[in-house]
Design an enzyme around this catalytic site. Structure first.
Site, PDB file in Angstrom:
ATOM      1  N   ASP A  42      40.956  31.344  32.164  1.00 14.23           N
ATOM      2  CA  ASP A  42      40.447  32.428  33.011  1.00 14.23           C
ATOM      3  C   ASP A  42      38.943  32.290  33.235  1.00 14.23           C
ATOM      4  O   ASP A  42      38.350  33.043  34.016  1.00 14.23           O
ATOM      5  CB  ASP A  42      40.827  33.801  32.453  1.00 14.23           C
ATOM      6  CG  ASP A  42      40.276  34.030  31.062  1.00 14.23           C
ATOM      7  OD1 ASP A  42      39.662  33.107  30.485  1.00 14.23           O
ATOM      8  OD2 ASP A  42      40.451  35.149  30.539  1.00 14.23           O
ATOM      9  N   ASP A  81      46.019  30.786  30.928  1.00 20.77           N
ATOM     10  CA  ASP A  81      45.505  32.000  30.277  1.00 20.77           C
ATOM     11  C   ASP A  81      46.178  33.248  30.813  1.00 20.77           C
ATOM     12  O   ASP A  81      46.283  33.435  32.035  1.00 20.77           O
ATOM     13  CB  ASP A  81      43.999  32.136  30.554  1.00 20.77           C
ATOM     14  CG  ASP A  81      43.161  31.724  29.367  1.00 20.77           C
ATOM     15  OD1 ASP A  81      43.662  31.800  28.222  1.00 20.77           O
ATOM     16  OD2 ASP A  81      42.003  31.329  29.579  1.00 20.77           O
ATOM     17  N   GLU A 179      36.853  29.831  19.230  1.00 17.88           N
ATOM     18  CA  GLU A 179      35.676  29.709  20.095  1.00 17.88           C
ATOM     19  C   GLU A 179      34.443  30.286  19.403  1.00 17.88           C
ATOM     20  O   GLU A 179      34.447  31.445  18.955  1.00 17.88           O
ATOM     21  CB  GLU A 179      35.939  30.449  21.431  1.00 17.88           C
ATOM     22  CG  GLU A 179      34.752  30.354  22.382  1.00 17.88           C
ATOM     23  CD  GLU A 179      35.070  30.736  23.811  1.00 17.88           C
ATOM     24  OE1 GLU A 179      36.259  30.982  24.137  1.00 17.88           O
ATOM     25  OE2 GLU A 179      34.122  30.796  24.617  1.00 17.88           O
TER      26      GLU A 179
HETATM   27  O1  KIV Z   1      39.104  30.163  29.804  1.00 13.54           O
HETATM   28  C1  KIV Z   1      38.682  29.199  29.150  1.00 13.54           C
HETATM   29  O2  KIV Z   1      38.055  28.264  29.679  1.00 13.54           O
HETATM   30  C2  KIV Z   1      38.937  29.172  27.723  1.00 13.54           C
HETATM   31  C3  KIV Z   1      38.304  28.067  26.931  1.00 13.54           C
HETATM   32  C4  KIV Z   1      36.874  28.338  26.728  1.00 13.54           C
HETATM   33  C5  KIV Z   1      39.009  27.848  25.648  1.00 13.54           C
HETATM   34  O3  KIV Z   1      39.616  30.012  27.218  1.00 13.54           O
END
Ligand code: KIV
Length: 262
Positions: A42, A81, A179
């Site tokens: 996302d 996501d 993260e």
């Molecule tokens: O949305 C994204 O790019 C992420 C990464 C930072 C793991 O969730």
């Protein structure tokens, strides 16, 4: 790569690589690379659409990008996501969002956080949809966290993260993104659970690493978090190429006769 390979990679100590991918043309390139996994993150709300946080991604946007990435990368394991609040409005709405992402071509969904979600994750998992967890800095909670900050620095916050990681593994997650957490905490979590951890800003002891494609390609010279390693000067390549095209168009040296038709 399939969902079963994640655990065996950890068991055999082979690290997992993951990069974000948001569109058809970069998916075509990534499909031919050796990278293990693509993430339709996302973060596309920020990187592709210029919003100031991932809160602005919704399920329509995620589905649109997911479909484009699947068309470009038919051979890759792709994680999508679940966007902001998509898993917070009850079971039926959650499952509708999961359906959108899976029918758009995802192999798995990723869900941020643990609190109040363990049962939901177990249900999604029992429905045949693999779930990747995400703890530490969970950007959808940026307003609650008071900014994009390293998480789990204090002892209490660190043990809460270990506890949440164990719960996510028990709920059936097959992998866990960590993260922006201190490296020793990432190591402790990685040792505490059987599923692989995939770190971003979490140091060298996780079972894999993930980076945002545009960040690792150096597309934004102003974005310089400590954890980011740039593998190319993408900004410079694009900037110089476009300026060269401009100069050659102005001077008339593009196109040459060989670049035109009789
Ligand atoms: O949305 C994204 O790019 C992420 C990464 C930072 C793991 O969730």
């Amino acid at each position: 790569m399939n969902v079963l390979d994640f655990k065996s990679r950890k068991a055999t100590k082979q690290k997992i690589s993951m990069v974000t991918c948001y569109d058809f043309w970069s998916a075509q390139i990534l499909n031919r690379t050796d990278v293990d996994t693509l993430l339709v993150g996302d973060s596309l709300a920020m990187v592709m659409h210029g919003f100031d946080s991932t809160v602005h991604a919704d399920i329509e946007l995620m589905g649109l990008h997911m479909r484009a990435v699947r068309r470009g990368a038919p051979d890759k394991f792709i994680v999508a996501d679940m966007p902001f609040l998509a898993a917070r409005k009850g079971l039926a709405e959650t499952m509708d969002a999961v359906q959108v992402l899976m029918q758009a071509g995802a192999n798995s969904i990723k869900l941020e956080g643990e609190k109040g979600q363990a049962e939901l994750i177990a249900h999604i998992n029992e429905s045949g949809v693999p779930v990747m967890g995400h703890l530490g800095l969970t950007p959808q909670s940026v307003h609650g966290l008071g900014g994009h900050k390293v998480q789990g620095k204090a002892a209490e916050a660190a043990s809460a993260l270990v506890e949440s990681s164990v719960k996510l593994a028990q709920a059936g997650c097959y992998a866990l993104v960590l993260e922006c957490v201190p490296r020793d905490l990432a190591r402790e979590i990685s040792q505490a659970i059987e599923i692989p951890t995939i770190g971003i800003g979490a140091g060298p002891h996780t079972d894999g690493q993930v980076l945002v494609l545009q960040d690792m390609l150096g597309m934004n010279p102003d974005f310089k978090p400590r954890f980011l390693r740039r593998y190319a000067n993408g900004y410079g390549v694009v900037f110089d190429a476009v300026n060269q095209f401009h100069r050659e168009t102005r001077s008339g040296c593009f196109p040459a006769l060989a670049e035109s038709y009789r």
